[in-house]
Structures are given as C-alpha cells and as structure tokens.
Scaffold this motif. Structure first.
Motif, PDB file in Angstrom:
ATOM      1  N   GLY A 110       1.980   5.976  -9.073  1.00  0.00           N
ATOM      2  CA  GLY A 110       2.955   5.711  -8.017  1.00  0.00           C
ATOM      3  C   GLY A 110       3.069   4.246  -7.663  1.00  0.00           C
ATOM      4  O   GLY A 110       4.154   3.747  -7.352  1.00  0.00           O
ATOM      5  N   LYS A 111       1.946   3.518  -7.699  1.00  0.00           N
ATOM      6  CA  LYS A 111       1.967   2.102  -7.336  1.00  0.00           C
ATOM      7  C   LYS A 111       2.955   1.316  -8.191  1.00  0.00           C
ATOM      8  O   LYS A 111       3.639   0.410  -7.689  1.00  0.00           O
ATOM      9  CB  LYS A 111       0.562   1.508  -7.463  1.00  0.00           C
ATOM     10  CG  LYS A 111       0.509   0.004  -7.245  1.00  0.00           C
ATOM     11  CD  LYS A 111      -0.894  -0.550  -7.391  1.00  0.00           C
ATOM     12  CE  LYS A 111      -0.886  -2.068  -7.346  1.00  0.00           C
ATOM     13  NZ  LYS A 111      -2.247  -2.642  -7.409  1.00  0.00           N
ATOM     14  N   LEU A 168       6.401   1.558  -6.772  1.00  0.00           N
ATOM     15  CA  LEU A 168       6.521   0.842  -5.500  1.00  0.00           C
ATOM     16  C   LEU A 168       6.645  -0.662  -5.710  1.00  0.00           C
ATOM     17  O   LEU A 168       7.394  -1.337  -5.006  1.00  0.00           O
ATOM     18  CB  LEU A 168       5.304   1.147  -4.623  1.00  0.00           C
ATOM     19  CG  LEU A 168       5.137   2.611  -4.201  1.00  0.00           C
ATOM     20  CD1 LEU A 168       3.773   2.835  -3.573  1.00  0.00           C
ATOM     21  CD2 LEU A 168       6.239   3.029  -3.224  1.00  0.00           C
ATOM     22  N   TYR A 210       2.759  -2.614  -0.940  1.00  0.00           N
ATOM     23  CA  TYR A 210       4.202  -2.812  -0.754  1.00  0.00           C
ATOM     24  C   TYR A 210       4.516  -4.304  -0.827  1.00  0.00           C
ATOM     25  O   TYR A 210       5.567  -4.712  -1.318  1.00  0.00           O
ATOM     26  CB  TYR A 210       4.667  -2.272   0.606  1.00  0.00           C
ATOM     27  CG  TYR A 210       4.496  -0.788   0.805  1.00  0.00           C
ATOM     28  CD1 TYR A 210       4.716   0.110  -0.231  1.00  0.00           C
ATOM     29  CD2 TYR A 210       4.111  -0.276   2.037  1.00  0.00           C
ATOM     30  CE1 TYR A 210       4.559   1.473  -0.044  1.00  0.00           C
ATOM     31  CE2 TYR A 210       3.952   1.091   2.239  1.00  0.00           C
ATOM     32  CZ  TYR A 210       4.170   1.958   1.195  1.00  0.00           C
ATOM     33  OH  TYR A 210       4.002   3.303   1.392  1.00  0.00           O
ATOM     34  N   ASN A 217       6.455   6.178   4.379  1.00  0.00           N
ATOM     35  CA  ASN A 217       5.320   6.836   3.715  1.00  0.00           C
ATOM     36  C   ASN A 217       4.735   7.903   4.644  1.00  0.00           C
ATOM     37  O   ASN A 217       4.041   7.576   5.593  1.00  0.00           O
ATOM     38  CB  ASN A 217       4.271   5.759   3.363  1.00  0.00           C
ATOM     39  CG  ASN A 217       2.905   6.320   3.031  1.00  0.00           C
ATOM     40  OD1 ASN A 217       1.892   5.770   3.451  1.00  0.00           O
ATOM     41  ND2 ASN A 217       2.853   7.400   2.278  1.00  0.00           N
ATOM     42  N   ASP A 249       7.404   6.957  -0.072  1.00  0.00           N
ATOM     43  CA  ASP A 249       6.131   7.044  -0.788  1.00  0.00           C
ATOM     44  C   ASP A 249       5.466   8.350  -0.365  1.00  0.00           C
ATOM     45  O   ASP A 249       4.948   8.474   0.734  1.00  0.00           O
ATOM     46  CB  ASP A 249       5.293   5.815  -0.400  1.00  0.00           C
ATOM     47  CG  ASP A 249       3.899   5.822  -0.984  1.00  0.00           C
ATOM     48  OD1 ASP A 249       3.575   6.742  -1.757  1.00  0.00           O
ATOM     49  OD2 ASP A 249       3.133   4.901  -0.657  1.00  0.00           O
TER      50      ASP A 249
END
Length: 395
Positions: free
Chosen positions: A104-105, A108, A132, A175, A207
């Motif tokens: 996921g990072k 982002l 972020y 998020n 997120d």
C-alpha cells in the motif's frame, strides 16, 4: 574516489520517524533490558497456512519465474473485484479500476507523482501516517495539514479549510480505521468527503490499510461504498495487515479509472510487476476462507480490551480505539509526547511511539501497537503501575 553528493531530492526527503525509535529500543536491549516493544506496526502473527501453501505450489511452476504482465495478473485483479463485491458490495472493473501495488505504501507515495505538479497543494491528516509526506516531498508539492481532534472523533473538519487552499489542492489523503488514532469513519463523513471533492475538483485517496479491523461488531466502511465516491477518488488496500503479509509487499488501488490509469502508467516505468507466485497467493488470500481474518480481529479486540482495561485499573483514563491495531493514549500533563515515551522506555522498558512523530496535533499522545500477546500486555501494565507518575495520574 569521486566526490559524490546526494541529490537535492534525496536531501529534502523527510527523516524516517521510526529510525530513531528503533535505535533507542536497540540501545536499551543492548544494555540488557527486556524491552516490551509496542512502538511499531509490524504484525506479529504468521501468514495463514493456506496462503503459504498457495505460494509454495505456485513457486514450483516454472512459469511463475518469468516476468508477469506489467500491470498485474488478471487472476489477482479478478480476485480484488470478487473481494470488494463480497465485503462491500462494490462493483469494479478488473482492467480499468484496479491497480496492483508493491504494498500500500507504494501507491500512497506514487499518487502525488501521478496527479500533481510542483507547488500544488495536498491535504494531509495530522496526526497521520508519516509516509504521506514522502510522496509530497518527491513531487515537490505543498502539504496542508488537517487537524484530527479528539472532540471531533479524529475526523477532519472540512469547514475549516480556506477556499484558496481548496482551490490549490489536488489530493486529499484520509485513513480510516485511522493510524495512529484508531478512529473509524462514519457514512456521513464519507458523504461530506465526496461533496468536498466534487465541489473543488480534488482527488480523494482513502488509505484503507486497517479495513479489516473494526471493534465492537462495527465493520469499517469502505470509502467506495459512498455514492459518487468512484467519480472523485480511489481506495488503497494492502494485504499486509488483513492477512499478515507485511513482508510480501502486495496491495492494490481501486476506484476512479483515470487515477488507476495514471498509477499504472507510472508503474510501467518503475517496475516489471510483482513475482507471479506472490500474486497467485494473494488471490487465494482474497477469495478463499476468511476464517483467519475473523480470528485475527478477535485476537486484536481481546488485546485491546486487556490493555485498555489494565490502563483503567491503574488510573490511566485512556480511550479504547474503535478500529486498527493501535491505541492512541493521552499522556499525563507535564510531559511532552517524547518525554513521556522516553520515560516509559527508561523506567519501565516499554517502547511506545511518541505522538508528535505523526504530526503537530499528535503532541500530547503516544501510540501503542497491540502487536504483543496478552501476557506481555499485562506485563506492560504491571510495569506501568510501578512508575510513580501513575499513582497521581491527572490526564
């Protein structure tokens, strides 16, 4: 030897917040202390057996050792579609509304590079996930911090954003369940988010890393369940938390097809997709038995209850998180977040993450990861009880 200097781009990257925490923990361990490390967010449970077996079987197939399609395997994208339909009753197009990510990072950090030019504004929660700011730094954009306050259930108040900031903004990061506060979003909040995005031409990035973990029988909402959400945003999901696959580096973005196309285009130039065996195992995780997810949720809820009730017993009146696997604890007066975290490490050999590491509005809190077994959490409470400050707590 040439005189080699880092680029300005690298020199301007934000410092990794957890690096100093790890250093302090390792120093304490090196001094012979038994440290209960509640400071990081690394899942402590193993990947479920059926997912591991799927990987093992796939690795034995020589075809999985070749390059896979740049934009991910159709089997995994179809599994994502099945997952979202089953869990959230959200319909997705596997080829146009799903992007496979290296965790996921990655998504982002990539998103500002996909959608923004230097000088554009990005709306960022404070406190929030520190990375972020990594994508913001790389894209040379400007963060505008949105305070997440306890009196507003740790949801941003969009009415406080000046119109000139909204006019300059290209992306909104949100998020929920939230890291670090453990707050969850409401249906009304997501409706307000869609309205804000529509009215101001802003792309929403939700997120959803902790989407599997809502406590007290309340399943967290997907942003994409909100009418109109796909018109103006995406959701990023990772298998790291739901399936204890943090080291596997596999996730996905879903939603607006223009945004998904932009992510795919950037990734065409950065990667040659993910090891096919990992993708095939991820598809199994998403589509086969979810019993392990139910058990994991029950485990985290048990840990939450043990730890929070223990804190209450020693006089620390903290609030239980509604979701995620973190607890966001208000610290006693007279300390900064860093001072209190240092005190716990020095006097009780307990590592927690100081709230100021997540932003200005994280000051006054520490974050605890519920990633140790209940016996260790009980021991942590017993150690806390021995610290003098807890006998005269006034939070």
């Amino acid at each position: 030897m040439i005189n080699l200097n880092h680029s300005k781009l690298l020199n301007n990257l934000p410092k990794q917040f957890f690096a100093s925490l790890v250093q302090k923990v390792n120093q304490s361990i090196g001094n012979g202390h038994d440290v209960i490390n509640l400071g990081q967010g690394n899942p402590d449970q193993p990947t479920p057996d059926h997912i591991i077996k799927a990987l093992q079987k796939s690795v034995e197939n020589p075809l999985t050792h070749r390059y896979s399609p740049f934009r991910g395997m159709s089997s995994l994208k179809n599994a994502v579609v099945e997952f979202y339909k089953r869990e959230y009753d959200v319909d997705l197009d596997p080829e146009e509304e799903v992007a496979i990510l290296f965790g996921g990072k990655a998504g982002l950090v990539e998103l500002p590079l996909c959608l923004c030019d230097a000088g554009d504004t990005i709306l960022v929660p404070d406190p929030g996930y520190p990375d972020y700011l990594s994508g913001i730094s790389l894209s040379k954009t400007v963060p505008y911090m949105l305070p997440l306050l306890e009196q507003n259930q740790f949801l941003p108040d969009y009415k406080l954003i000046p119109q000139d900031v909204l006019d300059a903004s290209k992306i909104l990061f949100i998020n929920y369940p939230n890291n670090p506060t453990g707050a969850i979003a409401t249906e009304e909040f997501f409706k307000e988010t869609v309205e804000l995005a529509r009215n101001n031409q802003i792309t929403v990035c939700h997120d959803f890393a902790y989407g599997a973990f809502g406590f007290d029988g309340k399943k967290p909402l997907s942003y994409l369940q909100t009418p109109g959400a796909k018109e103006c945003g995406i959701e990023i999901y990772t298998l790291s938390k739901t399936y204890n696959m943090a080291g596997w580096r596999i996730g996905f973005a879903v939603g607006n097809k223009e945004v998904i196309s932009a992510i795919n285009l950037l990734q065409d130039h950065l990667y040659v997709s993910i090891f096919p065996a990992v993708q095939e195992a991820a598809a199994v995780a998403l589509t086969e038995s979810q019993e392990s997810v139910k058990q994991l949720l029950a485990l985290y809820e048990e840990r939450r209850n043990v730890f929070i009730s223990g804190c209450h017993e020693i006089g620390w009146e903290v609030t239980a998180p509604a979701g995620s696997f973190f607890a966001w604890l208000k610290i006693p007066s007279g300390f900064t977040s860093q001072e209190f975290a240092d005190l716990l490490l020095e006097k009780a050999h307990i590592a927690v993450a100081p709230g100021n590491g997540f932003g200005e509005y994280g000051e006054g809190y520490v974050r605890v990861g519920l990633l140790s077994d209940t016996d260790r959490l009980k021991e942590a409470v017993a150690r806390l009880k021995e610290i003098e400050i807890f006998s005269k707590f006034n939070v």
